[in-house]
Design an enzyme around this catalytic site. Structure first.
Site, short mmCIF file in Angstrom:
data_model
loop_
_atom_site.label_atom_id
_atom_site.label_comp_id
_atom_site.label_asym_id
_atom_site.label_seq_id
_atom_site.Cartn_x
_atom_site.Cartn_y
_atom_site.Cartn_z
N CYS A 33 0.83 -1.22 0.00
CA CYS A 33 0.00 0.00 0.00
C CYS A 33 0.85 1.26 0.00
O CYS A 33 0.36 2.35 -0.28
CB CYS A 33 -0.95 0.00 1.20
SG CYS A 33 -0.09 0.07 2.78
N ASP A 35 2.23 2.68 2.59
CA ASP A 35 2.12 3.48 3.82
C ASP A 35 3.38 3.36 4.68
O ASP A 35 4.03 2.31 4.69
CB ASP A 35 0.89 3.03 4.63
CG ASP A 35 -0.41 3.41 3.93
OD1 ASP A 35 -0.32 4.07 2.88
OD2 ASP A 35 -1.48 3.05 4.43
N CYS A 59 -3.01 5.32 5.65
CA CYS A 59 -4.48 5.28 5.69
C CYS A 59 -5.01 5.54 7.10
O CYS A 59 -4.26 5.55 8.08
CB CYS A 59 -4.94 3.91 5.21
SG CYS A 59 -4.65 2.64 6.45
N CYS A 103 -2.65 -2.93 8.57
CA CYS A 103 -2.36 -1.60 9.10
C CYS A 103 -1.95 -1.70 10.57
O CYS A 103 -1.06 -0.97 11.01
CB CYS A 103 -3.57 -0.68 8.95
SG CYS A 103 -4.40 -0.82 7.35
#
Ligand code: FES
Length: 129
Positions: A33, A35, A59, A103
């Site tokens: 992603c 991140d 995110c 995450c």
């Protein structure tokens, strides 16, 4: 889809920022992603995390996870903080959607990376502290 706790920590993240005189800094990222999460800690001579802050370029779930993770390890010893799992972070947030579990993994990894850095700075490694 997101719990109230996730929304709360996303909208009002705790412990955002940098610690100028941090003695432990860890940065991790997720290649898929893109991140990135950076964690700063001020650890005292007794191995207690006196302060912890984070910066997350990612995110909402990553921001909520890092916010919750910092709350969970503040005032704890490094050994206690090393026990923090992404599962515990996700549970404390009242759950994350399945595709957002990674995450919370980032938060666990950022804590571990920062503590690894703490031992590096001290000149010992994590296993032989
Ligand atoms: Fe990758 Fe949240 S989507 S950390």
């Amino acid at each position: 889809m997101y719990s109230e706790k996730v929304m709360d920590h996303f909208m009002h993240p705790r412990n955002v920022g940098e610690i100028e005189d941090a003695n432990a800094v860890g940065e991790v990222g997720n290649a898929v992603c893109g991140d990135i999460m950076k964690m700063y800690m001020k650890i005292n001579d007794d191995g207690v995390i006196e302060d912890v802050k984070f910066k997350t370029f990612g995110c909402g779930s990553a921001i909520a996870s890092s916010s919750m993770a910092t709350e969970m390890i503040k005032g704890k010893t490094v050994d206690e903080a090393l026990q923090l799992t992404n599962k515990a972070v996700a549970e404390a947030l009242d759950g994350l959607p399945a595709h957002k579990i990674h995450c919370s993994v980032l938060a666990e990894e950022a804590v571990k990376k920062a503590i690894e850095n703490y031992y590096e700075n001290k000149g010992t490694d994590m296993e032989n502290n």
